[in-house]
Scaffold this motif. Structure first.
Motif, PDB file in Angstrom:
ATOM      1  N   MET A  20     -43.549 -73.342 -27.598  1.00 43.65           N
ATOM      2  CA  MET A  20     -44.096 -72.747 -28.807  1.00 43.65           C
ATOM      3  C   MET A  20     -45.467 -72.148 -28.500  1.00 43.65           C
ATOM      4  O   MET A  20     -46.061 -72.422 -27.459  1.00 43.65           O
ATOM      5  CB  MET A  20     -44.226 -73.807 -29.906  1.00 43.65           C
ATOM      6  N   THR A  21     -45.974 -71.346 -29.433  1.00 42.97           N
ATOM      7  CA  THR A  21     -47.320 -70.811 -29.286  1.00 42.97           C
ATOM      8  C   THR A  21     -48.294 -71.657 -30.095  1.00 42.97           C
ATOM      9  O   THR A  21     -47.954 -72.146 -31.165  1.00 42.97           O
ATOM     10  CB  THR A  21     -47.393 -69.357 -29.774  1.00 42.97           C
ATOM     11  N   ALA A  22     -49.496 -71.829 -29.582  1.00 43.15           N
ATOM     12  CA  ALA A  22     -50.498 -72.630 -30.274  1.00 43.15           C
ATOM     13  C   ALA A  22     -51.281 -71.765 -31.253  1.00 43.15           C
ATOM     14  O   ALA A  22     -51.692 -70.645 -30.929  1.00 43.15           O
ATOM     15  CB  ALA A  22     -51.448 -73.271 -29.265  1.00 43.15           C
ATOM     16  N   SER A  23     -51.488 -72.293 -32.434  1.00 41.55           N
ATOM     17  CA  SER A  23     -52.205 -71.564 -33.471  1.00 41.55           C
ATOM     18  C   SER A  23     -53.590 -71.142 -32.997  1.00 41.55           C
ATOM     19  O   SER A  23     -54.290 -71.886 -32.308  1.00 41.55           O
ATOM     20  CB  SER A  23     -52.351 -72.449 -34.714  1.00 41.55           C
ATOM     21  N   GLY A  24     -53.957 -69.913 -33.364  1.00 39.93           N
ATOM     22  CA  GLY A  24     -55.276 -69.402 -33.019  1.00 39.93           C
ATOM     23  C   GLY A  24     -55.338 -68.707 -31.686  1.00 39.93           C
ATOM     24  O   GLY A  24     -56.353 -68.088 -31.343  1.00 39.93           O
ATOM     25  N   THR A  25     -54.266 -68.786 -30.906  1.00 37.23           N
ATOM     26  CA  THR A  25     -54.251 -68.153 -29.576  1.00 37.23           C
ATOM     27  C   THR A  25     -53.216 -67.041 -29.481  1.00 37.23           C
ATOM     28  O   THR A  25     -53.076 -66.414 -28.436  1.00 37.23           O
ATOM     29  CB  THR A  25     -53.922 -69.193 -28.483  1.00 37.23           C
TER      30      THR A  25
END
Length: 306
Positions: A20-25
């Motif tokens: 998954m992608t990390a929030s804010g990045t």
């Protein structure tokens, strides 16, 4: 040879793969559309949302450090109305589950956000960021007080039937206690860890390098801490864990899963290489084949501790 099965389930939400992608990045995903195949991602977590738009902190607000970076963006975002109008139409065209990271200054703000998002069919879940100042409690972060953390999660749970993941702060004395509290309050999954508070100074000017003085440390520097916390939490909760912190390649991701994570989030690596998520997915696939494993779940929690 049959291709390994990379699908995982994080508390009722099925992902094509654990990356998954990390929030804010990762912005709102469209920013990476020219770099990667967004539909190959396991899940997309968008930039943290608040009820009203926020300009965040003044610059400078990002600085590179040894083995990582410090950021003090200040949760700049378009607000829930701007998200629905300008960002969600594109996200709705994508295959991976869309998860909105949310934050508030009060318990009531978290609840109102959850209520707004509940009606959005294109959003599959919420990630609740409890590492925020609580203005009604003298600036104490929600995520460092078990009682307040439980209040936030309970309030959000009452307003939504969607998947509910809670992002834990590492800036606490007992991460296992915080995990148990939010699990009991209704979380479907946990993501950990958020950034570690740090700072950097400029010797020549005798001033902080960040306008905010302190910021959140991320990247490879925090991976050992995050791995330890994921392993600790995995011993005490029944809900799935999503590991976050310094995941730069497939080996990092696999280590998190070995200590108990069901999925992972890639953050700082997106700044170094916009295609890092694709390389990590491919690397996991290759490792499973090399090990003769036909399902990624066969790795989860297999760390041997004598």
């Amino acid at each position: 040879m049959t291709a390994p099965d990379l699908t995982v389930d994080i508390g009722g939400l099925e992902l094509l793969n654990p990356v998954m992608t990390a929030s804010g990045t990762f912005g709102y995903a469209r920013e990476f559309d020219h770099y990667i195949d967004l539909n190959r991602l396991g899940g997309i977590i968008v930039k943290g949302l608040s009820l009203k738009p926020s300009k965040g902190n003044p610059p400078p607000r990002i600085v590179e450090t040894d083995c990582g970076m410090l950021n003090a963006i200040g949760l700049e975002n378009v607000g829930i109305d701007g998200f629905i109008k300008d960002k969600l139409p594109f996200l709705a065209t994508l295959r991976p589950p869309i998860i909105t990271n949310i934050y508030g200054k009060t318990v009531e703000e978290y609840a109102r956000l959850a209520e707004r998002i509940e009606s959005l069919d294109a959003v599959n879940g919420l990630e609740v960021n409890i590492s925020c100042p609580n203005v009604k409690q003298g600036g104490v972060a929600f995520g460092s007080d078990p009682k307040i953390a439980a209040e936030v999660v309970t309030a959000v749970r009452e307003k939504t039937t969607k998947h509910l993941m809670v992002k834990l702060s590492p800036n606490v004395t007992d991460i296992a206690l915080m995990a148990r509290v939010v699990e009991d309050a209704g979380a479907d999954a946990l993501s950990l860890i958020n950034t570690i508070t740090g700072m950097a100074v400029d010797l020549s000017t005798r001033r902080p390098k960040l306008a905010n003085v302190t910021g959140g440390l991320s990247g490879p520097a925090i991976k050992p801490v995050a791995l330890r916390m994921v392993w600790q939490v995995a011993q005490v909760v029944k809900i799935p864990i999503v590991g976050v912190g310094g995941i730069m390649n497939a080996t990092d991701a696999l280590e998190y899963m070995m200590v108990g994570a069901t999925a992972v989030q890639v953050g700082t690596a997106n700044f170094v290489n916009p295609g890092s998520t694709m390389a990590i997915i491919d690397g996991i696939h290759k490792w499973l084949q090399q090990e003769g494993l036909d399902n990624i779940t066969q790795l989860i929690g297999t760390l041997v501790v004598d």
